[in-house]
Motif scaffolding. Sequence first.
Motif, PDB file in Angstrom:
ATOM      1  N   ALA A   2       7.267  13.872   1.508  1.00 23.69           N
ATOM      2  CA  ALA A   2       6.209  12.688   1.966  1.00 23.69           C
ATOM      3  C   ALA A   2       6.239  11.543   1.106  1.00 23.69           C
ATOM      4  O   ALA A   2       6.369  10.491   1.440  1.00 23.69           O
ATOM      5  N   GLY A   3       6.236  11.882  -0.300  1.00 23.51           N
ATOM      6  CA  GLY A   3       6.257  10.724  -1.271  1.00 23.51           C
ATOM      7  C   GLY A   3       7.540   9.662  -1.097  1.00 23.51           C
ATOM      8  O   GLY A   3       7.695   8.471  -1.009  1.00 23.51           O
ATOM      9  N   ALA A   4       8.808  10.252  -1.018  1.00 30.24           N
ATOM     10  CA  ALA A   4       9.958   9.793  -0.804  1.00 30.24           C
ATOM     11  C   ALA A   4      10.047   8.902   0.506  1.00 30.24           C
ATOM     12  O   ALA A   4      10.659   7.838   0.717  1.00 30.24           O
ATOM     13  N   ALA A   5       9.614   9.786   1.421  1.00 27.77           N
ATOM     14  CA  ALA A   5       9.489   9.391   2.843  1.00 27.77           C
ATOM     15  C   ALA A   5       8.600   7.863   2.906  1.00 27.77           C
ATOM     16  O   ALA A   5       8.810   6.922   3.706  1.00 27.77           O
ATOM     17  N   THR A   6       7.541   8.167   2.140  1.00 34.77           N
ATOM     18  CA  THR A   6       6.575   6.747   2.319  1.00 34.77           C
ATOM     19  C   THR A   6       7.353   5.641   1.670  1.00 34.77           C
ATOM     20  O   THR A   6       7.214   4.467   2.103  1.00 34.77           O
ATOM     21  N   LEU A   7       7.670   5.894   0.641  1.00 35.52           N
ATOM     22  CA  LEU A   7       8.589   4.860  -0.322  1.00 35.52           C
ATOM     23  C   LEU A   7       9.530   4.311   0.653  1.00 35.52           C
ATOM     24  O   LEU A   7       9.920   2.922   0.403  1.00 35.52           O
ATOM     25  N   LEU A   8      10.398   5.070   1.105  1.00 39.19           N
ATOM     26  CA  LEU A   8      11.743   4.491   1.657  1.00 39.19           C
ATOM     27  C   LEU A   8      11.716   4.423   3.284  1.00 39.19           C
ATOM     28  O   LEU A   8      12.496   4.089   3.890  1.00 39.19           O
ATOM     29  N   MET A  55       0.918  -1.347   0.261  1.00 42.85           N
ATOM     30  CA  MET A  55       0.029   0.089  -0.136  1.00 42.85           C
ATOM     31  C   MET A  55       0.905   1.197   0.209  1.00 42.85           C
ATOM     32  O   MET A  55       0.490   2.182  -0.313  1.00 42.85           O
ATOM     33  N   ARG A  56       2.156   1.012   0.495  1.00 41.07           N
ATOM     34  CA  ARG A  56       2.736   2.459   0.686  1.00 41.07           C
ATOM     35  C   ARG A  56       3.131   2.710  -0.939  1.00 41.07           C
ATOM     36  O   ARG A  56       3.401   4.109  -0.954  1.00 41.07           O
ATOM     37  N   PHE A  57       3.343   2.184  -1.785  1.00 38.38           N
ATOM     38  CA  PHE A  57       3.690   2.262  -3.152  1.00 38.38           C
ATOM     39  C   PHE A  57       2.496   3.071  -3.749  1.00 38.38           C
ATOM     40  O   PHE A  57       2.963   4.152  -4.599  1.00 38.38           O
ATOM     41  N   ILE A  58       1.408   2.661  -3.493  1.00 34.95           N
ATOM     42  CA  ILE A  58       0.089   3.487  -4.040  1.00 34.95           C
ATOM     43  C   ILE A  58       0.355   4.705  -3.423  1.00 34.95           C
ATOM     44  O   ILE A  58       0.142   5.833  -3.994  1.00 34.95           O
ATOM     45  N   GLU A  59       0.502   4.910  -1.980  1.00 35.41           N
ATOM     46  CA  GLU A  59       0.512   6.251  -1.347  1.00 35.41           C
ATOM     47  C   GLU A  59       1.648   7.047  -1.810  1.00 35.41           C
ATOM     48  O   GLU A  59       1.415   8.427  -2.020  1.00 35.41           O
ATOM     49  N   ALA A  60       2.696   6.429  -1.942  1.00 40.05           N
ATOM     50  CA  ALA A  60       3.882   7.220  -2.417  1.00 40.05           C
ATOM     51  C   ALA A  60       3.601   7.722  -3.868  1.00 40.05           C
ATOM     52  O   ALA A  60       3.839   8.999  -4.021  1.00 40.05           O
TER      53      ALA A  60
END
Length: 212
Positions: free
Chosen positions: A50-56, A1-6
């Motif tokens: 936020a996207g990078a932090a979510t992905l990583l 799910m974090r990939f969709i969020e990112a």
Amino acid sequence: MRFIEALYRFVIAFFCFAGTYEAWLSGIGNRWVFFTVQTNVLLGVVMLWAGAATLLKGIQPPAWIKGALTLNIIVTGLVAWFVLPPSDPATTAFAFGVMTTTMAHIIVPIMASVDFLVFDPHRRFPWHYTLSWLIYFPFYLAFVLIRAQIWPHSGPGASGNPYPYGFIDLQALGWQRTALNCVEYLGAFFVLALVLFLIDRILPKRTPLTAL
């Protein structure tokens, strides 16, 4: 799910920057006086973060910054919808076949609101954020008014008018009406900040999407 969020947050950032490309890519300096441009660019930077932090699985932007920019971009959308005249396709810039004003005034505020509702963890905002979030707007007003006094024919309005919005057009309204308008808008900011705070309190700490 974090990939969709990112990915979702990266898409928001894309629309933020595409919708303001005239300011940062085309070298039109007086575009930076618009509240819309400033809030979209700032939100774009934070959404990239936020996207990078979510992905990583890194450190997310502070809740205060995320909340403040969500508030300001919602105001951008509401003012465009209820106050500003509709954009004229004949005089409005396009990016990827879409009017930039549509991106900055409609797409970004809606997507940012959805991000707040479904992806952000909630119950992070103390009550005093409803006051501290208001800091940006007075600074923005001071910037516009001081700039207009220093460079009175700098645009971006017609015939070089330095005031980007009619409600702060000091030349047309005078000090008394301008000051009253600013107080009214600041009051609206506070009401919306309170609504954002209450929504954050009502929603569960983690939504079904953030819990995954």
